[in-house]
Design an enzyme around this catalytic site. Structure first.
Site, PDB file in Angstrom:
ATOM      1  N   TYR A   1       7.964  -6.703   8.545  1.00 60.01           N
ATOM      2  CA  TYR A   1       6.525  -6.680   8.308  1.00 60.01           C
ATOM      3  C   TYR A   1       6.170  -7.463   7.044  1.00 60.01           C
ATOM      4  O   TYR A   1       5.243  -8.281   7.046  1.00 60.01           O
ATOM      5  CB  TYR A   1       6.014  -5.238   8.179  1.00 60.01           C
ATOM      6  CG  TYR A   1       4.555  -5.183   7.777  1.00 60.01           C
ATOM      7  CD1 TYR A   1       3.556  -5.490   8.700  1.00 60.01           C
ATOM      8  CD2 TYR A   1       4.180  -4.886   6.458  1.00 60.01           C
ATOM      9  CE1 TYR A   1       2.218  -5.485   8.326  1.00 60.01           C
ATOM     10  CE2 TYR A   1       2.854  -4.888   6.088  1.00 60.01           C
ATOM     11  CZ  TYR A   1       1.869  -5.186   7.028  1.00 60.01           C
ATOM     12  OH  TYR A   1       0.558  -5.206   6.646  1.00 60.01           O
TER      13      TYR A   1
ATOM     14  N   ARG B   1       2.518   0.312  -4.900  1.00 63.82           N
ATOM     15  CA  ARG B   1       1.392   0.598  -5.799  1.00 63.82           C
ATOM     16  C   ARG B   1       0.198   1.172  -5.059  1.00 63.82           C
ATOM     17  O   ARG B   1      -0.506   2.055  -5.569  1.00 63.82           O
ATOM     18  CB  ARG B   1       0.986  -0.691  -6.512  1.00 63.82           C
ATOM     19  CG  ARG B   1      -0.154  -0.545  -7.505  1.00 63.82           C
ATOM     20  CD  ARG B   1      -0.736  -1.900  -7.837  1.00 63.82           C
ATOM     21  NE  ARG B   1      -1.320  -2.525  -6.658  1.00 63.82           N
ATOM     22  CZ  ARG B   1      -1.610  -3.828  -6.552  1.00 63.82           C
ATOM     23  NH1 ARG B   1      -1.345  -4.640  -7.545  1.00 63.82           N
ATOM     24  NH2 ARG B   1      -2.160  -4.310  -5.442  1.00 63.82           N
TER      25      ARG B   1
ATOM     26  N   ARG C   1      -3.428   3.693   6.561  1.00 60.78           N
ATOM     27  CA  ARG C   1      -2.542   2.539   6.699  1.00 60.78           C
ATOM     28  C   ARG C   1      -1.195   2.951   6.111  1.00 60.78           C
ATOM     29  O   ARG C   1      -1.115   3.270   4.930  1.00 60.78           O
ATOM     30  CB  ARG C   1      -3.123   1.329   5.954  1.00 60.78           C
ATOM     31  CG  ARG C   1      -4.380   0.790   6.614  1.00 60.78           C
ATOM     32  CD  ARG C   1      -5.234  -0.005   5.648  1.00 60.78           C
ATOM     33  NE  ARG C   1      -4.502  -1.006   4.879  1.00 60.78           N
ATOM     34  CZ  ARG C   1      -4.126  -2.207   5.344  1.00 60.78           C
ATOM     35  NH1 ARG C   1      -4.412  -2.538   6.593  1.00 60.78           N
ATOM     36  NH2 ARG C   1      -3.477  -3.060   4.581  1.00 60.78           N
TER      37      ARG C   1
ATOM     38  N   PHE D   1       1.871 -21.447 -11.483  1.00 64.70           N
ATOM     39  CA  PHE D   1       1.235 -20.871 -10.300  1.00 64.70           C
ATOM     40  C   PHE D   1       2.124 -19.786  -9.679  1.00 64.70           C
ATOM     41  O   PHE D   1       1.628 -18.742  -9.238  1.00 64.70           O
ATOM     42  CB  PHE D   1       0.972 -21.981  -9.283  1.00 64.70           C
ATOM     43  CG  PHE D   1       0.362 -21.520  -7.991  1.00 64.70           C
ATOM     44  CD1 PHE D   1      -1.000 -21.310  -7.880  1.00 64.70           C
ATOM     45  CD2 PHE D   1       1.161 -21.301  -6.880  1.00 64.70           C
ATOM     46  CE1 PHE D   1      -1.564 -20.881  -6.673  1.00 64.70           C
ATOM     47  CE2 PHE D   1       0.606 -20.880  -5.672  1.00 64.70           C
ATOM     48  CZ  PHE D   1      -0.756 -20.672  -5.577  1.00 64.70           C
TER      49      PHE D   1
END
Length: 251
Positions: free
Chosen positions: A111, A155, A168, A228
């Protein structure tokens, strides 16, 4: 000014953020959501397509998705193909797990690969297409995404479990079932000791990707690309370290 393909990365992000908004909206019926996820890679070529869902800024993105499609269609063919490929694979993976629970750790890895590891693969392809970096291995690129996604999932436990109209649940049953009978039981104070033990198990699982993340970043040459990639990783290293401190202090 950033020296790599800023526009391409921004469009890539907005396309996947829109796809994620469809997946996140628990008010959308499964028989409506699944076909949209599977076909999303085709919708990005349609300047007129939009689908109203999500909340706040995400709803604005979905209502005005034609702007994203218009910008996408102005990209070079190589960039379009890279974004389409990742969107197609991600949408199919999301659709699979709409209809399937995360039972095993292998399911969990799969997933997280679909929803975040593929982002890592896509970014590596964009960096390479811009002639800024060598093409990183799929394994390292995947780990960059998995570490961020697993930290997010850990988290956001309470937010996800309390989601309305439907919870969820992304923590793998193989881990949490060692501590409680139902995943939502971890939120109750009487189960706090077991919750911390389970949290420790989840954090330990996330940490297996850290070495790969460091190897990926060590190989980057362009300073802007390094920043980035490094900024979110450092931020999430901080998050996971705070969770580790919680585990140590409570136990």
């Amino acid at each position: 000014m950033l020296t790599f393909a800023v526009l391409q990365v921004c469009i890539f992000y907005l396309v996947l953020r829109a796809l994620d908004t469809v997946e996140d909206d628990t008010s959308i019926a499964t028989d409506v959501k699944v076909p949209i996820l599977i076909a999303f890679h085709r919708h990005i070529y349609d300047r007129d397509w939009h689908f109203s869902c999500g909340t706040k800024d995400y709803k604005v993105l979905m209502d005005q998705f034609h702007h994203v499609s218009t910008a996408f269609l102005e990209l070079g063919k190589g960039y379009q193909e890279a974004i389409e490929d990742i969107t197609k694979r991600m949408g199919a993976g999301m659709a699979k797990f709409i209809c399937k629970e995360v039972e095993t750790v292998d399911d969990y890895d799969e997933y997280c690969h679909y929803v975040a590891g593929l982002v890592g693969l896509g970014l590596s392809k964009l960096f390479h297409a811009a002639d800024k970096e060598d093409l990183a291995s799929d394994s390292l690129s995947n780990s960059m995404g998995l570490f961020l996604q697993k930290t997010n999932i850990i988290r956001d436990y309470l937010e996800d479990i309390n989601e309305i109209p439907k919870s969820r649940m992304f923590w793998p049953r193989q881990i949490w079932s060692k501590y409680v009978n139902k995943l939502e039981d971890l939120k109750y104070e009487e189960n706090s000791d077991k919750a911390v033990q389970c949290l420790n198990d989840m954090v330990t699982n996330a940490l297996i990707h850290v070495e790969d993340c460091l190897k990926y970043m060590a190989a980057l040459r362009d300073p802007a690309i390094f920043k980035f990639c490094a900024i979110p990783q450092v931020d999430y290293f901080s998050t996971i370290s705070q969770l580790l401190v919680l585990c140590v202090h409570v136990s």
